[in-house]
Design a protein around this motif. Structure first.
Motif, PDB file in Angstrom:
ATOM      1  N   PRO A   7       0.801  -1.229   0.000  1.00 55.70           N
ATOM      2  CA  PRO A   7       0.000   0.000   0.000  1.00 55.70           C
ATOM      3  C   PRO A   7       0.838   1.285   0.000  1.00 55.70           C
ATOM      4  CG  PRO A   7       0.024  -0.930   2.195  1.00 55.70           C
ATOM      5  CD  PRO A   7       0.782  -1.901   1.302  1.00 55.70           C
ATOM      6  N   TYR A   8       2.151   1.133  -0.116  1.00 59.25           N
ATOM      7  CA  TYR A   8       3.071   2.269  -0.071  1.00 59.25           C
ATOM      8  C   TYR A   8       3.839   2.389  -1.376  1.00 59.25           C
ATOM      9  CZ  TYR A   8       2.124   1.445   4.832  1.00 59.25           C
ATOM     10  OH  TYR A   8       1.486   1.230   6.024  1.00 59.25           O
ATOM     11  N   GLU A   9       4.534   3.502  -1.514  1.00 62.03           N
ATOM     12  CA  GLU A   9       5.508   3.646  -2.589  1.00 62.03           C
ATOM     13  C   GLU A   9       6.685   4.409  -2.028  1.00 62.03           C
ATOM     14  OE1 GLU A   9       3.326   5.550  -5.722  1.00 62.03           O
ATOM     15  OE2 GLU A   9       3.668   7.553  -4.924  1.00 62.03           O
ATOM     16  N   LEU A  10       7.860   4.087  -2.542  1.00 64.03           N
ATOM     17  CA  LEU A  10       9.079   4.781  -2.148  1.00 64.03           C
ATOM     18  C   LEU A  10       9.530   5.630  -3.311  1.00 64.03           C
ATOM     19  CD1 LEU A  10       9.620   1.603  -0.662  1.00 64.03           C
ATOM     20  CD2 LEU A  10      10.558   3.449   0.688  1.00 64.03           C
ATOM     21  N   TYR A  55       5.547   6.721   1.062  1.00 67.99           N
ATOM     22  CA  TYR A  55       4.251   7.387   1.001  1.00 67.99           C
ATOM     23  C   TYR A  55       3.112   6.379   0.970  1.00 67.99           C
ATOM     24  CZ  TYR A  55       7.413  11.067  -0.319  1.00 67.99           C
ATOM     25  OH  TYR A  55       8.460  11.943  -0.325  1.00 67.99           O
ATOM     26  N   ASP A  56       2.058   6.678   1.706  1.00 67.76           N
ATOM     27  CA  ASP A  56       0.837   5.889   1.632  1.00 67.76           C
ATOM     28  C   ASP A  56       0.205   6.177   0.270  1.00 67.76           C
ATOM     29  OD1 ASP A  56      -2.223   5.791   1.859  1.00 67.76           O
ATOM     30  OD2 ASP A  56      -1.582   4.717   3.667  1.00 67.76           O
ATOM     31  N   ARG A  57       0.011   5.147  -0.534  1.00 61.94           N
ATOM     32  CA  ARG A  57      -0.482   5.353  -1.893  1.00 61.94           C
ATOM     33  C   ARG A  57      -1.904   5.884  -1.920  1.00 61.94           C
ATOM     34  NH1 ARG A  57       1.521  -0.054  -4.805  1.00 61.94           N
ATOM     35  NH2 ARG A  57       0.325   0.758  -6.546  1.00 61.94           N
ATOM     36  N   MET A  62       3.315  11.141   3.647  1.00 59.98           N
ATOM     37  CA  MET A  62       4.643  10.600   3.866  1.00 59.98           C
ATOM     38  C   MET A  62       4.671   9.880   5.214  1.00 59.98           C
ATOM     39  SD  MET A  62       8.384  12.371   3.581  1.00 59.98           S
ATOM     40  CE  MET A  62       8.709  12.654   5.311  1.00 59.98           C
ATOM     41  N   VAL A  63       5.070   8.588   5.199  1.00 62.26           N
ATOM     42  CA  VAL A  63       5.081   7.777   6.410  1.00 62.26           C
ATOM     43  C   VAL A  63       6.461   7.210   6.733  1.00 62.26           C
ATOM     44  CG1 VAL A  63       2.625   7.194   6.230  1.00 62.26           C
ATOM     45  CG2 VAL A  63       4.334   5.707   5.148  1.00 62.26           C
ATOM     46  N   ALA A  64       7.442   7.471   5.882  1.00 56.48           N
ATOM     47  CA  ALA A  64       8.799   6.970   6.113  1.00 56.48           C
ATOM     48  C   ALA A  64       9.788   7.918   5.433  1.00 56.48           C
ATOM     49  CB  ALA A  64       8.950   5.556   5.557  1.00 56.48           C
ATOM     50  N   PHE A  65      11.022   7.890   5.927  1.00 56.92           N
ATOM     51  CA  PHE A  65      12.023   8.827   5.413  1.00 56.92           C
ATOM     52  C   PHE A  65      13.422   8.295   5.690  1.00 56.92           C
ATOM     53  CE2 PHE A  65      14.939  12.393   6.274  1.00 56.92           C
ATOM     54  CZ  PHE A  65      14.852  13.073   5.072  1.00 56.92           C
ATOM     55  N   ALA A  66      14.343   8.592   4.800  1.00 60.44           N
ATOM     56  CA  ALA A  66      15.783   8.368   5.012  1.00 60.44           C
ATOM     57  C   ALA A  66      16.536   9.394   4.182  1.00 60.44           C
ATOM     58  CB  ALA A  66      16.183   6.961   4.592  1.00 60.44           C
ATOM     59  N   ARG A  67      17.683   9.808   4.685  1.00 58.60           N
ATOM     60  CA  ARG A  67      18.533  10.707   3.905  1.00 58.60           C
ATOM     61  C   ARG A  67      19.954  10.188   3.936  1.00 58.60           C
ATOM     62  NH1 ARG A  67      21.785  14.572   6.651  1.00 58.60           N
ATOM     63  NH2 ARG A  67      21.388  14.472   8.881  1.00 58.60           N
ATOM     64  N   ALA A  68      20.731  10.606   2.952  1.00 61.80           N
ATOM     65  CA  ALA A  68      22.131  10.206   2.881  1.00 61.80           C
ATOM     66  C   ALA A  68      22.992  11.402   2.527  1.00 61.80           C
ATOM     67  CB  ALA A  68      22.326   9.105   1.843  1.00 61.80           C
ATOM     68  N   GLY A  89       5.902  -2.502  11.071  1.00 63.82           N
ATOM     69  CA  GLY A  89       5.523  -3.900  11.111  1.00 63.82           C
ATOM     70  C   GLY A  89       5.086  -4.471   9.776  1.00 63.82           C
ATOM     71  N   LYS A  90       5.296  -3.735   8.710  1.00 63.26           N
ATOM     72  CA  LYS A  90       4.882  -4.176   7.378  1.00 63.26           C
ATOM     73  C   LYS A  90       6.062  -4.307   6.419  1.00 63.26           C
ATOM     74  CE  LYS A  90       0.497  -1.934   8.163  1.00 63.26           C
ATOM     75  NZ  LYS A  90       0.338  -0.715   8.881  1.00 63.26           N
TER      76      LYS A  90
END
Length: 143
Positions: A7-10, A55-57, A62-68, A89-90
């Motif tokens: 149900p998400y997309e990155l 992101y919740d489709r 936005m439900v998750a994040f990472a940076r580099a 948990g998914k």
């Protein structure tokens, strides 16, 4: 690059990052980010070598994040990885890290990170104790 995941997309499009969501999580829930001011977080996101949002489709939230941070040639530092509690948990955290380090321009880089938790997650991607060539000068905040 948009990668569907249930149900998400990155997505690694920096213009799509919700700075309010990043600030909300880092300033209230992240043990590692509470010392920063909002302007610090905004500058870190703006100057990041790469960011990936989850992101919740259905809602686009936005439900998750990472940076580099990287030199763009051989080295990258993974930072500010999070998944909001209701999306945990998914497998989204695993997919977020995979997309960041294995599905982009830094797939062959030496990656580093600092964390006091989630060691099992990062170990899946080859993270472990540093080798003898690695040294670090701890932060001098407040100095």
């Amino acid at each position: 690059m948009v990668i569907p995941y249930g149900p998400y997309e990155l997505d690694d499009d920096p213009t799509r990052i919700d700075l309010d969501a990043v600030w909300s999580f880092l300033s209230t829930e992240a043990y590692w980010g509470r010392w920063r001011q909002r302007e610090h977080v905004e500058r870190q996101v703006a100057n990041a070598w790469r960011v990936v949002g989850g992101y919740d489709r259905a809602s686009g939230r936005m439900v998750a994040f990472a940076r580099a941070v990287s030199d763009g040639v051989a080295f990258a530092y993974l930072a500010d990885v999070f998944v909001v509690p209701e999306a945990r948990g998914k497998g989204l955290g695993k997919e977020l890290v995979r997309v960041m380090i294995e599905c982009g321009p830094g797939a062959a880089f030496r990656w580093t990170l600092h964390t006091k938790d989630a060691h099992g997650l990062y170990k899946r991607f080859g993270f472990g104790p540093p080798d003898p060539t690695f040294m670090e000068r701890p932060a001098q905040l407040g100095r």
